[in-house]
Design a protein around this motif. Structure first.
Motif, PDB file in Angstrom:
ATOM      1  N   ALA A 775       0.854  -1.183   0.000  1.00  0.00           N
ATOM      2  CA  ALA A 775       0.000   0.000   0.000  1.00  0.00           C
ATOM      3  C   ALA A 775       0.892   1.236   0.000  1.00  0.00           C
ATOM      4  O   ALA A 775       2.015   1.218   0.504  1.00  0.00           O
ATOM      5  CB  ALA A 775      -0.922   0.003   1.217  1.00  0.00           C
ATOM      6  N   ILE A 776       0.392   2.301  -0.610  1.00  0.00           N
ATOM      7  CA  ILE A 776       1.075   3.596  -0.560  1.00  0.00           C
ATOM      8  C   ILE A 776       0.454   4.391   0.577  1.00  0.00           C
ATOM      9  O   ILE A 776      -0.746   4.690   0.569  1.00  0.00           O
ATOM     10  CB  ILE A 776       0.924   4.352  -1.889  1.00  0.00           C
ATOM     11  N   ASP A 777       1.260   4.739   1.570  1.00  0.00           N
ATOM     12  CA  ASP A 777       0.786   5.468   2.741  1.00  0.00           C
ATOM     13  C   ASP A 777       0.846   6.971   2.457  1.00  0.00           C
ATOM     14  O   ASP A 777       1.657   7.436   1.643  1.00  0.00           O
ATOM     15  CB  ASP A 777       1.659   5.109   3.951  1.00  0.00           C
ATOM     16  N   ASP A 778      -0.001   7.733   3.133  1.00  0.00           N
ATOM     17  CA  ASP A 778      -0.051   9.187   2.996  1.00  0.00           C
ATOM     18  C   ASP A 778      -0.215   9.610   1.551  1.00  0.00           C
ATOM     19  O   ASP A 778       0.385  10.586   1.089  1.00  0.00           O
ATOM     20  CB  ASP A 778       1.213   9.836   3.587  1.00  0.00           C
ATOM     21  N   PHE A 779      -1.028   8.844   0.798  1.00  0.00           N
ATOM     22  CA  PHE A 779      -1.142   9.126  -0.626  1.00  0.00           C
ATOM     23  C   PHE A 779      -1.797  10.492  -0.846  1.00  0.00           C
ATOM     24  O   PHE A 779      -2.745  10.868  -0.164  1.00  0.00           O
ATOM     25  CB  PHE A 779      -1.961   8.047  -1.319  1.00  0.00           C
ATOM     26  N   GLY A 780      -1.296  11.202  -1.843  1.00  0.00           N
ATOM     27  CA  GLY A 780      -1.799  12.524  -2.155  1.00  0.00           C
ATOM     28  C   GLY A 780      -0.891  13.631  -1.672  1.00  0.00           C
ATOM     29  O   GLY A 780      -1.073  14.784  -2.044  1.00  0.00           O
ATOM     30  N   ILE A 799      -5.288   7.308   1.692  1.00  0.00           N
ATOM     31  CA  ILE A 799      -5.460   8.766   1.637  1.00  0.00           C
ATOM     32  C   ILE A 799      -4.906   9.378   2.930  1.00  0.00           C
ATOM     33  O   ILE A 799      -5.263   8.963   4.035  1.00  0.00           O
ATOM     34  CB  ILE A 799      -6.948   9.121   1.469  1.00  0.00           C
ATOM     35  N   ASP A 800      -4.067  10.372   2.774  1.00  0.00           N
ATOM     36  CA  ASP A 800      -3.419  10.980   3.932  1.00  0.00           C
ATOM     37  C   ASP A 800      -4.460  11.670   4.817  1.00  0.00           C
ATOM     38  O   ASP A 800      -5.434  12.271   4.340  1.00  0.00           O
ATOM     39  CB  ASP A 800      -2.379  11.990   3.459  1.00  0.00           C
TER      40      ASP A 800
END
Length: 877
Positions: A775-780, A799-800
């Motif tokens: 997963a991509i954390d703090d996306f955006g 989503i961050d």
């Protein structure tokens, strides 16, 4: 005498019944039947001899001759001989003058019966009453003749007086006995034929893979033939005697009863397709039923042949799915081995503008944009040939001639001999995706209200100025600006007026600095000005910095016009030079912020330089660093878990978060130590502790039914991702703890991937092959390159919380969330929002396509035992 004849007649009738029973019961034991038949014939003959009537002294007359005749006719040589032997022995035992004639009569009856049997077997005569009658009459006449020869002439008239009653009774009785045994024999043969027919039928039906049932009109199972008992419906495999209402759901039972009724009323039968839960799992069946012409157990019945068509239905379903899948939203084209187009779908036409008739028979070269050189295509076909697949971004040309970015995926199809027979390509128009990525990138790095760089972009530029100053020997500086009394303006005039004032302040600051300088907004009424190349001499740089700060104060103190009102304001500023290149952007901003607070405490409209005495904070950081090392050695670091929930299903997983059980300060969250640990290079060790503890807990939870589909997200830092032994370390921890890799989700931040994207992709794919998810954390909040996102083996975007926390008021954050969810859908990724704190945020997120959440609305991070209670694992245990 008449009474004796009647007794003899009754014995013969009893013999007929007894022998018919013997034939019926002995049908299953042919060898034993030979002995029992001879015994019963002999026994009846003896009984007849026990109840004779005397014609003359020593001369007896009875029905033994008819018995032995029938024995020879029906029982065969062995049984008849046994019966004759028993009768002869008994006659000898009786003694008297008639022993010899009696023996002669026994032998004569036996021979005559065997002779008639031989004639019937050879076909010389039929075993019917008329053809047998002469033999029976001859038998009894011969018996009377033999007796007459033994009698004296003066007694013979007495024999003649008895002959007619004897013949009138014995001949019909013998014929009746013949008919009874004939019927018994016929029934035995028919039963034998029936058993053989049933045996063949059962062998045939048992060899079939189908089920066969006989069911009455009420849906009751009367007979079952099943070659595979696992296909039977009942849990115990016993269905005979049960009804469909006992085995089926009510709706299915009613459908099956209707199926039976249709079969009973139809001449051609009936068919039905249905699904049932069997001992072998849920299966699909096709049944054909036909009514029986003859009632079964006095009830109308049907024969049902049932076939398991589960695999056939699955194959048909897969074919339909394949046909539907081809007509997907992605453009699809199929070529032969020579790359000539054979088929395209409607989405292909929608994207390219070409109809199937215009492209079939051509090669994809007609779409070439000319933007890619021979080396690009050489590498693409090399990948297809060697690996069987290639995907990537490419520019192609529509029918209209316009160029557009396209995501192209090509797979080679090989035949049974391993030769390429076809190519299948899927295309997606990613024009909108690239626009969305650019929008997300802008929203992630720039303030939505003022258009100024945000904290993330400012941090990058601070690093750039530090690097340039280190190379060129010049100093840069930071001015941290906080507008005075801005809250009062918001309270008095409202947020729209406050926003306008912020926009005007941003414009003034931008005009007051050089184009090479950066004005950033950190949030609220806080601005930062980043200055580069002030001077190589610290004193001169400080002088210029102070001069510019006063200029900015003057600019910000000028009146702000709102409609007919004039608003006045001021600012407090903290100044710091970038002399210490070892300090991070956050540390420099912190120093500037501390200086700003000093200015604000001195009164409005003031400026202050960072005081070295503020370095006490740095000393505190060093003490904390030493304490962290001690805590790790004392095993004070542990893992808490914050639940992740689905909109409908409840808790589906959790994020593993490090906690420090400090002996004096209690349980500390990462905010109390993580920055210091990261700066001290200790994050690698902390990350290893978190991974170890999380995997141990995953293995422990895997034994609890409540955690059957539970996943745990584990954060990975940049230091951990790029270390040489990262992959081996992760796999070793999984092996030692016994954790299921499919339950592990590693969370990476966007910024760390930019350090070395190819290496990150390679390492992620290796771990992905072992079942681990990403997963991509703090996306955006990061770079969010669509090009790289398409290459990353991701499963989820997170989503961050900075975007979630300001919902529902902040429309800009909502726009970012909408863009993220749209991108996730196009990339077929899950989306989860963190920092959800109230129902309004949850509802807004769900309305915009996000159905996975994490935040204080549901639970704070808790120890594993608390999570188990929340999942109900204790009761399940």
């Amino acid at each position: 005498m008449l009474l004796s004849i009647i007794e003899q007649a009754v014995l013969l009738l009893a013999l007929g019944w007894l022998l018919s029973v013997n034939v019926r019961k002995g049908a299953y034991h042919p060898r034993l039947l030979v002995l029992t038949s001879g015994f019963w014939f002999g026994l009846i003959a003896i009984v007849c001899m026990l109840m004779p009537f005397t014609v003359a002294p020593g001369v007896l007359l009875d029905a033994r001759n008819g018995v032995l005749f029938v024995a020879g006719l029906f029982a065969g040589p062995v049984s008849a001989a046994l019966a004759a032997l028993l009768a002869g022995l008994f006659r000898v035992w009786l003694g008297g003058e008639g022993v010899v004639p009696g023996i002669i009569n026994i032998v004569l009856s036996l021979l005559l019966g065997l002779g008639v049997r031989h004639a019937v077997d050879r076909g010389w005569m039929q075993l019917r009453l008329i053809p047998v009658l002469p033999a029976v009459v001859a038998l009894h006449l011969a018996v009377l003749g033999a007796i007459g020869l033994m009698m004296s002439p003066e007694l013979r008239p007495q024999l003649l007086h008895l002959a007619w009653p004897f013949l009138l009774v014995m001949v019909p009785l013998t014929l009746i006995l013949v008919q009874i045994l004939k019927d018994a024999e016929q029934r035995r043969r028919e039963q034998q034929a029936l058993r053989e027919s049933e045996s063949r039928l059962r062998a045939i039906t048992s060899a079939l893979p189908d089920l066969m049932f006989v069911m009455d009109e009420d849906g009751r199972y009367l007979e079952v033939v099943a070659s595979n008992p696992d296909l039977l419906y009942a849990a115990d495999g016993q269905v005979v005697g049960k009804t469909v209402t006992e085995l089926f759901e009510p709706e299915q039972a009613e459908a099956f009863l209707g199926f039976i009724r249709r079969a009973l009323s139809s001449q051609t039968g009936s068919s039905l397709i249905y699904q049932l839960d069997t001992q072998g799992g849920r299966r699909t069946f096709e049944s054909l039923a036909r009514a029986m012409e003859v009632p079964f157990a006095h009830r109308r019945a049907v024969v049902i042949l049932t076939r398991d068509i589960t695999q056939r239905v699955k194959n048909e379903t897969e074919l339909r799915i394949a046909a539907v899948a081809f007509e997907t939203v992605q453009g699809m084209l199929v070529t032969d081995e020579h790359n000539r187009i054979l088929r395209v779908n409607q989405a292909f036409t929608d994207i390219t503008g070409y109809t199937p008739e215009e492209v079939i028979g051509h090669t994809p070269a007609i779409f070439s944009s000319g933007q890619h050189g021979p080396e690009f295509y050489r590498q693409m076909w090399q990948s297809i040939t060697q690996r069987g697949h290639w995907q990537g971004e490419i520019y192609n040309k529509r029918k209209s001639g316009h160029l557009y970015p396209q995501w192209l995926s090509i797979s080679a199809v090989r035949d049974g001999e391993g030769r390429i027979s076809h190519y299948v390509a899927s295309i997606s128009d990613i024009t909108q995706r690239k626009k969305d990525a650019e929008q997300i990138n802008h929203l992630a790095f720039y303030d939505a209200l003022t258009g100024l760089p945000n904290r993330r972009l400012l941090a990058e530029r601070i690093s750039q100025v530090q690097a340039a100053g280190h190379r060129g020997g010049t100093l840069g500086a930071l001015i941290f600006i906080d507008l005075d009394n801005f809250k009062d303006i918001n309270d008095l005039w409202g947020l729209p007026v406050g926003d306008q004032l912020l926009q005007q302040a941003a414009q003034r600051l931008n005009k007051a600095v050089r184009e090479t300088d950066t004005v950033a907004r950190l949030g609220g009424d806080e601005f930062v000005v980043l200055l580069g190349e002030l001077s190589s001499e610290p004193g001169q740089a400080a002088t210029r910095l102070e001069h510019l700060a006063h200029k900015l104060l003057s600019v910000l103190e000028q009146p702000y016009v709102h409609e007919s009102h004039i608003l006045r304001g001021s600012a407090s500023m903290g100044l710091v030079t970038l002399a210490d290149h070892s300090l991070s952007a956050d540390e420099l901003l912190q120093q500037a912020e501390l200086a700003m607070y000093e200015a604000k405490s001195a009164g409005k409209g003031k400026i202050r330089f960072f005081d070295p005495e503020m370095q006490e904070a740095v000393a505190e950081r060093l003490r904390l660093e030493e304490d962290i090392i001690r805590g790790m050695e004392a095993r004070e670091f542990c893992v808490y878990f914050q639940p992740q929930v689905d909109h409908d299903k409840g808790i589906i997983g959790a994020e593993a978060l490090v906690r420090w059980r400090h002996p004096q300060r209690g349980v500390l969250a990462p905010g109390a130590f993580i920055r210091v640990a990261d700066e001290a290079g200790l994050m690698n060790r902390i990350d290893s502790i978190v991974l170890q503890r999380a995997c141990e807990q995953i293995a422990s939870w895997s034994r609890l039914p409540a955690f059957a589909d539970f996943t745990v997200s584990i954060n990975v830092s940049a230091a951990q991702l790029y270390q040489p032994g990262f992959i081996d370390d992760v796999l070793e921890v999984i092996k030692l703890t016994g954790a299921d890799p499919a339950r592990i989700k590693l969370e990476l931040t966007e910024s760390m991937l930019l350090n070395d994207m190819p290496k990150a992709i390679e390492r992620m794919r290796i771990l992905k092959s072992h079942g681990i998810r990403f997963a991509i954390d703090d996306f955006g909040t990061g770079y969010s390159s669509l090009h790289y996102l398409q290459q990353l083996p991701l499963d989820q975007l997170k989503i961050d919380q900075s975007f979630v926390r300001v919902l529902p008021e902040d429309e800009n954050s909502l726009s970012i969330i909408q863009a993220i969810t749209a991108m996730a859908r196009s990339l077929k990724l899950e989306v989860i929002a963190e920092g959800v704190e109230n129902q309004a945020q949850r509802a807004l997120l769900h309305a915009n396509g996000c159905s996975l959440y994490q935040g204080y609305l549901f639970s704070r991070p808790e120890p594993a035992a608390v999570i188990e209670r929340m999942m109900g694992a204790e009761e399940g245990a």
